[in-house]
Design a protein around this motif. Structure first.
Motif, PDB file in Angstrom:
ATOM      1  N   LEU A 238      27.071  11.904 -68.440  1.00 16.85           N
ATOM      2  CA  LEU A 238      26.447  13.245 -68.820  1.00 16.85           C
ATOM      3  C   LEU A 238      24.929  13.089 -69.219  1.00 16.85           C
ATOM      4  CD1 LEU A 238      27.013  16.105 -68.512  1.00 16.85           C
ATOM      5  CD2 LEU A 238      28.025  15.976 -70.742  1.00 16.85           C
ATOM      6  N   SER A 239      24.675  12.061 -70.210  1.00 15.19           N
ATOM      7  CA  SER A 239      23.489  11.963 -70.728  1.00 15.19           C
ATOM      8  C   SER A 239      22.233  11.854 -69.741  1.00 15.19           C
ATOM      9  CB  SER A 239      23.471  11.035 -71.702  1.00 15.19           C
ATOM     10  OG  SER A 239      23.586   9.338 -71.231  1.00 15.19           O
ATOM     11  N   THR A 240      22.861  10.739 -68.420  1.00 15.31           N
ATOM     12  CA  THR A 240      21.800  10.446 -67.515  1.00 15.31           C
ATOM     13  C   THR A 240      21.649  11.807 -66.619  1.00 15.31           C
ATOM     14  OG1 THR A 240      23.535   9.820 -65.851  1.00 15.31           O
ATOM     15  CG2 THR A 240      22.838   8.077 -67.342  1.00 15.31           C
ATOM     16  N   LEU A 241      22.577  12.538 -66.330  1.00 10.97           N
ATOM     17  CA  LEU A 241      22.414  13.684 -65.691  1.00 10.97           C
ATOM     18  C   LEU A 241      21.556  14.873 -66.322  1.00 10.97           C
ATOM     19  CD1 LEU A 241      25.922  14.205 -64.270  1.00 10.97           C
ATOM     20  CD2 LEU A 241      24.129  13.312 -63.054  1.00 10.97           C
ATOM     21  N   TYR A 242      21.625  15.112 -67.577  1.00 13.29           N
ATOM     22  CA  TYR A 242      20.845  15.756 -68.236  1.00 13.29           C
ATOM     23  C   TYR A 242      19.404  15.292 -68.466  1.00 13.29           C
ATOM     24  CZ  TYR A 242      24.156  18.884 -70.393  1.00 13.29           C
ATOM     25  OH  TYR A 242      25.155  19.965 -70.637  1.00 13.29           O
ATOM     26  N   LEU A 243      19.103  14.056 -68.254  1.00  9.04           N
ATOM     27  CA  LEU A 243      17.849  13.380 -68.407  1.00  9.04           C
ATOM     28  C   LEU A 243      17.390  13.850 -67.106  1.00  9.04           C
ATOM     29  CD1 LEU A 243      15.916  11.834 -70.192  1.00  9.04           C
ATOM     30  CD2 LEU A 243      16.629   9.599 -68.661  1.00  9.04           C
ATOM     31  N   LYS A 244      18.067  13.660 -65.874  1.00 11.41           N
ATOM     32  CA  LYS A 244      17.421  13.771 -64.387  1.00 11.41           C
ATOM     33  C   LYS A 244      17.112  15.273 -64.381  1.00 11.41           C
ATOM     34  CE  LYS A 244      19.689  10.121 -61.953  1.00 11.41           C
ATOM     35  NZ  LYS A 244      20.533   9.676 -60.915  1.00 11.41           N
ATOM     36  N   ALA A 245      17.848  16.156 -65.149  1.00 12.42           N
ATOM     37  CA  ALA A 245      17.733  17.568 -65.124  1.00 12.42           C
ATOM     38  C   ALA A 245      16.775  18.270 -65.853  1.00 12.42           C
ATOM     39  CB  ALA A 245      18.942  18.296 -65.371  1.00 12.42           C
ATOM     40  N   GLY A 246      16.021  17.212 -66.722  1.00  7.53           N
ATOM     41  CA  GLY A 246      14.652  17.279 -67.764  1.00  7.53           C
ATOM     42  C   GLY A 246      15.120  18.157 -68.977  1.00  7.53           C
ATOM     43  N   GLN A 247      16.583  17.922 -69.219  1.00  9.50           N
ATOM     44  CA  GLN A 247      16.813  18.218 -70.491  1.00  9.50           C
ATOM     45  C   GLN A 247      17.094  17.238 -71.475  1.00  9.50           C
ATOM     46  OE1 GLN A 247      19.979  21.535 -70.308  1.00  9.50           O
ATOM     47  NE2 GLN A 247      19.822  21.384 -68.160  1.00  9.50           N
ATOM     48  N   GLY A 248      15.979  16.847 -72.149  1.00 10.83           N
ATOM     49  CA  GLY A 248      16.116  15.818 -73.098  1.00 10.83           C
ATOM     50  C   GLY A 248      16.790  15.881 -74.105  1.00 10.83           C
ATOM     51  N   THR A 249      16.976  16.944 -74.913  1.00 12.37           N
ATOM     52  CA  THR A 249      17.732  17.288 -75.870  1.00 12.37           C
ATOM     53  C   THR A 249      19.209  16.884 -75.914  1.00 12.37           C
ATOM     54  OG1 THR A 249      16.155  18.850 -76.856  1.00 12.37           O
ATOM     55  CG2 THR A 249      18.395  18.729 -78.067  1.00 12.37           C
ATOM     56  N   MET A 250      19.791  17.530 -74.729  1.00  8.82           N
ATOM     57  CA  MET A 250      21.035  17.461 -74.284  1.00  8.82           C
ATOM     58  C   MET A 250      21.301  15.888 -73.882  1.00  8.82           C
ATOM     59  SD  MET A 250      22.634  20.366 -75.025  1.00  8.82           S
ATOM     60  CE  MET A 250      23.968  19.811 -74.377  1.00  8.82           C
ATOM     61  N   ALA A 251      20.462  15.487 -73.410  1.00  8.23           N
ATOM     62  CA  ALA A 251      20.656  13.919 -73.108  1.00  8.23           C
ATOM     63  C   ALA A 251      20.864  13.178 -74.332  1.00  8.23           C
ATOM     64  CB  ALA A 251      19.448  13.197 -72.096  1.00  8.23           C
ATOM     65  N   VAL A 275      14.545   8.894 -74.095  1.00  3.88           N
ATOM     66  CA  VAL A 275      14.457  10.287 -74.439  1.00  3.88           C
ATOM     67  C   VAL A 275      13.391  10.027 -75.819  1.00  3.88           C
ATOM     68  CG1 VAL A 275      15.198  12.002 -75.706  1.00  3.88           C
ATOM     69  CG2 VAL A 275      16.500  11.222 -73.576  1.00  3.88           C
ATOM     70  N   ASP A 276      13.666   9.018 -76.401  1.00  7.24           N
ATOM     71  CA  ASP A 276      12.958   8.537 -77.670  1.00  7.24           C
ATOM     72  C   ASP A 276      11.437   8.289 -77.238  1.00  7.24           C
ATOM     73  OD1 ASP A 276      15.060   8.972 -79.154  1.00  7.24           O
ATOM     74  OD2 ASP A 276      15.432   6.797 -79.550  1.00  7.24           O
ATOM     75  N   LYS A 277      11.131   7.532 -76.225  1.00 12.67           N
ATOM     76  CA  LYS A 277       9.821   7.329 -75.857  1.00 12.67           C
ATOM     77  C   LYS A 277       8.966   8.511 -75.152  1.00 12.67           C
ATOM     78  CE  LYS A 277       7.224   4.523 -72.477  1.00 12.67           C
ATOM     79  NZ  LYS A 277       7.299   3.634 -71.176  1.00 12.67           N
ATOM     80  N   SER A 278       9.922   9.584 -74.584  1.00  9.21           N
ATOM     81  CA  SER A 278       9.338  10.653 -74.191  1.00  9.21           C
ATOM     82  C   SER A 278       8.991  11.715 -75.548  1.00  9.21           C
ATOM     83  CB  SER A 278      10.150  11.496 -73.474  1.00  9.21           C
ATOM     84  OG  SER A 278       9.692  12.709 -72.998  1.00  9.21           O
ATOM     85  N   SER A 279       9.857  11.703 -76.428  1.00  9.49           N
ATOM     86  CA  SER A 279       9.529  12.440 -77.507  1.00  9.49           C
ATOM     87  C   SER A 279       8.531  11.866 -78.514  1.00  9.49           C
ATOM     88  CB  SER A 279      10.999  12.324 -78.450  1.00  9.49           C
ATOM     89  OG  SER A 279      11.806  13.123 -77.898  1.00  9.49           O
ATOM     90  N   GLY A 280       8.191  10.462 -78.487  1.00 12.01           N
ATOM     91  CA  GLY A 280       7.238   9.881 -79.177  1.00 12.01           C
ATOM     92  C   GLY A 280       6.085  10.312 -78.552  1.00 12.01           C
TER      93      GLY A 280
END
Length: 319
Positions: A238-251, A275-280
């Motif tokens: 599910l975390s990978t799907l959220y990442l692909k959907a552009g929902q970093g927080t849920m991922a 996600v951490d890299k993107s948030s940084g």
């Protein structure tokens, strides 16, 4: 390639490979694919081809594609072919060794994490250009046949639903041999039921993911987690799907939960790192923007006596 010189042997007995459809394809999918191929090889679609190429296309259609379609479209022959494939998969598993394959697609499938989705994606990729070049048909069909071989090998090993059914059948036979009642078979265990239910959710999610319908894939896994909230595999996927959907927080949330359940979950680790890299990067950008805004604000508050502020932009202190 000449169709009458060895083309219709070995791999070409693999009807699914010939048509470029997954082993699990139903009659509707098989027919749709056949019609696509028939149109592509029809003389009207080969207006710019030479007489030799047109003849070759005709032979491929009549001697290769048509027999494969007939075998898969007729219920009896399709059932028999399905049994042959099932036995072939069981034989592969008994050897205890992965099949020797040469194509890159098949070698990648041997180590793909999600066998069903990866298999369909690989088959669709090859099928898209299967009949573009007649001289390459033999090679493409061979690669498709290897994909089928790997899928049979891996799905026989990892199909938990089939394993559960086999266990239940074994228990049923044993019970019947010990009892006069034909209805005394032991029901599947809770663990077996859970595996079967989770498999159904994951398989549907993989189908949606393959079509880039991430929202529906996410819904499938959310339903699975409602029933089995402590299944780390579902949280990880599910975390990978959220990442692909552009929902970093849920991922991040589901990757964290997956790692709480299984600290060695590589997929969840990868999602968390991305996600951490993107948030940084976003945080750094925000800090830079804030610094620029602060500098502009300081400049706007410059001393009027020295031509600063807005008046300074027009040549000095206002009289």
């Amino acid at each position: 390639m000449k169709p009458d010189q060895g083309l219709f042997q070995s791999d070409f007995d693999d009807h699914h490979a010939v048509l470029g459809v997954p082993i699990s394809a139903d009659a509707k999918v098989v027919r749709k694919r056949y019609l696509t191929i028939a149109r592509k090889l029809h003389p009207d679609s080969l207006s710019g081809a030479s007489a030799a190429e047109a003849q070759q296309a005709s032979e491929v259609l009549s001697k290769l594609v048509n027999p494969a379609y007939e075998a898969l479209s007729q219920e009896k022959s399709s059932t028999e072919h399905g049994l042959i494939l099932k036995l072939k998969g069981q034989t592969l598993r008994r050897t205890g060794t992965a099949p020797a394959v040469t194509s890159t697609a098949a070698q990648d499938l041997l180590k793909a994490p999600h066998i069903d989705a990866a298999y369909r994606q690989a088959v669709n990729g090859l099928a898209a250009q299967q009949f573009d070049q007649l001289e390459a048909i033999s090679e493409v069909i061979g690669s498709l046949s290897e994909l089928n071989l790997v899928y049979l090998y891996r799905s026989t090993a990892s199909d938990r639903t089939s394993a559960s059914s086999a266990t239940a059948s074994t228990r049923t036979a044993a019970t019947r041999s010990q009892s006069a009642s034909a209805n005394s078979a032991a029901p599947p265990s809770p663990r077996q039921n859970q595996a079967a239910i989770l498999d159904s959710y994951v398989n549907r999610a993989q189908e949606y993911e393959l079509n880039k319908d991430y929202s529906r894939a996410i819904l499938e896994l959310r339903e699975a987690i409602k029933t089995y909230p402590n299944d780390g595999t579902c949280h990880s996927y599910l975390s990978t799907l959220y990442l692909k959907a552009g929902q970093g927080t849920m991922a991040r949330i589901h990757a964290k939960r997956a790692l709480e359940i299984n600290p060695n979950d590589e997929r969840a680790k990868a999602v968390q790192a991305r996600v951490d890299k993107s948030s940084g990067a976003a945080s750094s950008g925000a800090q830079s923007a804030n610094a620029k805004a602060s500098n502009l604000k300081s400049a706007a508050k410059g001393s009027p006596d020295k031509g600063g502020g807005f008046f300074g932009l027009f040549g000095g202190k206002k009289k």
